[in-house]
Design an enzyme around this catalytic site. Structure first.
Site, PDB file in Angstrom:
ATOM      1  N   HIS A   1      -6.220  -0.554   6.684  1.00 16.32           N
ATOM      2  CA  HIS A   1      -6.418   0.281   7.728  1.00 16.32           C
ATOM      3  C   HIS A   1      -7.160  -0.192   8.846  1.00 16.32           C
ATOM      4  O   HIS A   1      -7.916   0.505   9.679  1.00 16.32           O
ATOM      5  CB  HIS A   1      -6.934   1.452   7.407  1.00 16.32           C
ATOM      6  CG  HIS A   1      -6.356   2.264   6.040  1.00 16.32           C
ATOM      7  ND1 HIS A   1      -4.931   2.244   5.816  1.00 16.32           N
ATOM      8  CD2 HIS A   1      -6.797   3.040   5.303  1.00 16.32           C
ATOM      9  CE1 HIS A   1      -4.394   2.615   4.653  1.00 16.32           C
ATOM     10  NE2 HIS A   1      -5.662   3.149   4.264  1.00 16.32           N
TER      11      HIS A   1
ATOM     12  N   THR B   1      -7.456   9.741  -1.888  1.00 11.46           N
ATOM     13  CA  THR B   1      -8.697  10.784  -2.099  1.00 11.46           C
ATOM     14  C   THR B   1      -8.788  11.551  -3.405  1.00 11.46           C
ATOM     15  O   THR B   1      -9.660  11.600  -4.053  1.00 11.46           O
ATOM     16  CB  THR B   1      -8.318  11.577  -0.943  1.00 11.46           C
ATOM     17  OG1 THR B   1      -8.345  11.126   0.286  1.00 11.46           O
ATOM     18  CG2 THR B   1      -9.731  12.672  -0.760  1.00 11.46           C
TER      19      THR B   1
ATOM     20  N   TYR C   1     -10.218   6.345  -4.545  1.00 13.64           N
ATOM     21  CA  TYR C   1     -11.156   6.218  -3.445  1.00 13.64           C
ATOM     22  C   TYR C   1     -12.474   5.928  -4.089  1.00 13.64           C
ATOM     23  O   TYR C   1     -13.591   5.451  -3.507  1.00 13.64           O
ATOM     24  CB  TYR C   1     -11.237   7.459  -2.669  1.00 13.64           C
ATOM     25  CG  TYR C   1     -10.299   7.410  -1.543  1.00 13.64           C
ATOM     26  CD1 TYR C   1      -9.143   6.872  -1.262  1.00 13.64           C
ATOM     27  CD2 TYR C   1     -10.904   8.313  -0.386  1.00 13.64           C
ATOM     28  CE1 TYR C   1      -8.396   6.646  -0.352  1.00 13.64           C
ATOM     29  CE2 TYR C   1      -9.873   8.619   0.774  1.00 13.64           C
ATOM     30  CZ  TYR C   1      -8.845   7.523   0.854  1.00 13.64           C
ATOM     31  OH  TYR C   1      -8.285   7.827   1.887  1.00 13.64           O
TER      32      TYR C   1
ATOM     33  N   HIS D   1       1.754   5.108  -1.995  1.00 14.18           N
ATOM     34  CA  HIS D   1       1.149   6.252  -2.912  1.00 14.18           C
ATOM     35  C   HIS D   1       2.644   6.722  -3.385  1.00 14.18           C
ATOM     36  O   HIS D   1       3.307   7.694  -3.316  1.00 14.18           O
ATOM     37  CB  HIS D   1       0.462   7.272  -2.044  1.00 14.18           C
ATOM     38  CG  HIS D   1      -0.797   7.103  -1.438  1.00 14.18           C
ATOM     39  ND1 HIS D   1      -2.002   7.163  -2.238  1.00 14.18           N
ATOM     40  CD2 HIS D   1      -1.181   6.234  -0.196  1.00 14.18           C
ATOM     41  CE1 HIS D   1      -2.919   6.720  -1.391  1.00 14.18           C
ATOM     42  NE2 HIS D   1      -2.157   6.291  -0.166  1.00 14.18           N
TER      43      HIS D   1
ATOM     44  N   HIS E   1       0.775  -1.139   0.082  1.00 16.94           N
ATOM     45  CA  HIS E   1      -0.092  -0.264  -0.134  1.00 16.94           C
ATOM     46  C   HIS E   1       0.830   1.135   0.032  1.00 16.94           C
ATOM     47  O   HIS E   1       1.229   1.659   1.014  1.00 16.94           O
ATOM     48  CB  HIS E   1      -0.812  -0.113   1.167  1.00 16.94           C
ATOM     49  CG  HIS E   1      -2.051   1.173   1.042  1.00 16.94           C
ATOM     50  ND1 HIS E   1      -3.329   0.892   1.086  1.00 16.94           N
ATOM     51  CD2 HIS E   1      -1.844   2.517   1.365  1.00 16.94           C
ATOM     52  CE1 HIS E   1      -3.864   1.896   1.304  1.00 16.94           C
ATOM     53  NE2 HIS E   1      -3.069   2.979   1.435  1.00 16.94           N
TER      54      HIS E   1
ATOM     55  N   GLY F   1      -2.497  12.468  -0.172  1.00 16.74           N
ATOM     56  CA  GLY F   1      -3.028  13.732   0.461  1.00 16.74           C
ATOM     57  C   GLY F   1      -3.921  14.765  -0.546  1.00 16.74           C
ATOM     58  O   GLY F   1      -4.613  14.184  -1.275  1.00 16.74           O
TER      59      GLY F   1
ATOM     60  N   ASP G   1       1.473   2.661   3.916  1.00 10.69           N
ATOM     61  CA  ASP G   1       0.737   3.551   3.644  1.00 10.69           C
ATOM     62  C   ASP G   1       1.627   5.055   3.015  1.00 10.69           C
ATOM     63  O   ASP G   1       1.420   6.179   3.237  1.00 10.69           O
ATOM     64  CB  ASP G   1      -0.264   4.349   4.443  1.00 10.69           C
ATOM     65  CG  ASP G   1      -1.492   5.050   3.809  1.00 10.69           C
ATOM     66  OD1 ASP G   1      -1.379   5.393   2.566  1.00 10.69           O
ATOM     67  OD2 ASP G   1      -2.350   5.524   4.667  1.00 10.69           O
TER      68      ASP G   1
ATOM     69  N   GLU H   1      -6.315  16.709   0.909  1.00 13.64           N
ATOM     70  CA  GLU H   1      -7.435  17.120   1.509  1.00 13.64           C
ATOM     71  C   GLU H   1      -7.733  18.406   1.849  1.00 13.64           C
ATOM     72  O   GLU H   1      -8.638  18.633   2.600  1.00 13.64           O
ATOM     73  CB  GLU H   1      -7.798  16.092   2.641  1.00 13.64           C
ATOM     74  CG  GLU H   1      -8.203  14.352   2.097  1.00 13.64           C
ATOM     75  CD  GLU H   1      -6.755  13.435   2.020  1.00 13.64           C
ATOM     76  OE1 GLU H   1      -7.028  12.468   2.390  1.00 13.64           O
ATOM     77  OE2 GLU H   1      -5.856  14.127   2.013  1.00 13.64           O
TER      78      GLU H   1
END
Length: 389
Positions: free
Chosen positions: A224, A99, A130, A63, A61, A68, A283, A70
């Site tokens: 998560h 996101t 997402y 990125h 997992h 980010g 993450d 958000e």
């Protein structure tokens, strides 16, 4: 050609003192004592002096393009560079969108995966992000997995989260069926990697999917799951039903209603649930935000792949045997993702090797047969890394 000598091998099962011959990115031979090699091979020698040698960690997992966003465009996290992975013992990653699956899309994800491959890491990714409908290159999940080599599943699709698309059961089943069939067609993982928020519905949608469809439980891969203690209890019950659950190695405060990755894994073992159905990921590159009651970001941290090595060290310090802890970082991940040459040290497997010191810290990293970290120092860096990155 490389000769790795005097390694105490955990494959992840303990094999004792071994020598390994590496060439072409693979383990070519392994045994108690390597034979003399002809000079014409020009083999280099790495003497581990009895240190423990384990498979390279697979971070399921990540990125790879950064996460980010958000809290406005300025809160978009930059993409992690090569040594951010390797100095933490990570030799394989699975990239995904979070996101922001609009400003950062599948094209950028595939490009980031291919860039890491060119720099010596093993890398794959998930289609979508997402939200529903999922972000794709070809117009469908099934076609993305069928025709884009590096894409092996769908994710991270958000549920029980105010940032999600609030998917219905029918919508989840449609995506899961497309992903499952694509996995059958291609031999790829064919999983739906599910982001779990801290909403009160928890894993109810997944339970209903198992109850009301013919899809095999392995298709649903919640992550998560340690973010709330009650959620973790739900996840353990799903593991008993056949799902593989993913623990996230994020920071957890002492008074927080969550379990650290080490706490969660110890509790999972104590539950008696099948040990092959749990993994740990980082993450990395993702934003780890806290939200106020209005859904606005009030603080944030950034995940990093080094959290896997930190978690392993904590487990060892707490008395967990190395051979018991390792599968959640290596072979379990490889099995879930259908990567048969990853996650184990064996003849014919990829030469992804990590040496550990007495405390479990990473000292040496070999990825696809090339040395990236030696004696704790990074010796192979990404294209745009400086000596101080």
């Amino acid at each position: 050609m490389m000769l790795v000598r005097n390694a105490d091998v955990y494959a992840p099962a303990p094999l004792g003192r071994q020598d390994l011959l590496v060439g072409g990115g693979q383990v070519l031979w392994m045994g108690a004592e390597a034979p003399a090699l002809p000079d014409i091979l020009a083999a280099t020698t790495v003497d581990l002096a009895g240190r423990r040698l384990v498979p390279g960690f697979i971070d399921g997992h990540v990125h790879v393009t950064g996460g980010g966003g958000e809290a406005g465009f300025a809160s978009r996290v930059p993409a992690p560079m090569l040594s951010r992975y390797t100095r933490g013992g990570v030799t394989s990653v699975v990239g995904l969108l979070g996101t922001d699956d609009v400003a950062r899309g599948t094209r950028e994800l595939v490009a980031g995966i291919n860039a890491l491959r060119e720099e010596g890491l093993s890398a794959w990714g998930h289609a979508g992000g997402y939200h529903l409908p999922p972000a794709t290159l070809t117009g469908s999940v099934r076609a993305d997995l069928a025709f884009i080599d590096c894409l092996i599943g769908v994710g991270e699709l958000a549920i029980s989260d105010h940032r999600s698309s609030q998917p219905t059961l029918d919508e989840l089943l449609r995506v899961a069926s497309e992903t499952h069939v694509a996995g059958l067609m291609t031999g790829k993982a064919g999983i739906v990697h599910l982001h779990l928020g801290d909403g009160p519905r928890g894993l109810d949608l997944v339970r209903r999917a198992l109850d009301q469809s013919e899809l095999p439980p392995r298709v649903f891969n919640p992550t998560h799951v340690n973010r709330r203690r009650a959620l973790f209890d739900e996840a353990i019950e799903l593991a008993r039903r056949g799902c593989c659950i993913d623990i996230t190695a994020f920071p957890v405060a002492d008074d927080e209603d969550a379990w650290s990755a080490a706490d969660a894994l110890v509790r999972y073992f104590a539950s008696g649930a099948p040990r092959e159905r749990v993994t740990v990921s980082s993450d990395a590159g993702g934003c780890l935000p806290c939200f106020d009651e209005q859904g606005r970001v009030c603080s944030m941290e950034v995940g990093h792949s080094g959290a896997l090595a930190v978690t392993l060290r904590e487990l060892l310090a707490r008395g967990v045997a190395l051979e018991d802890a390792l599968p959640a970082f290596t072979s379990n991940v490889a099995d879930l993702l259908r990567l048969p040459r990853k996650g184990r040290i064996a003849v014919g497997a990829d030469a992804d090797l990590v040496a550990l010191d007495d405390d479990g810290g990473v000292t040496d990293v070999i990825a696809r047969g090339r040395v990236h970290v030696r004696g704790g120092a990074v010796v192979r860096r990404g294209t745009f890394e400086t000596q101080h990155t």
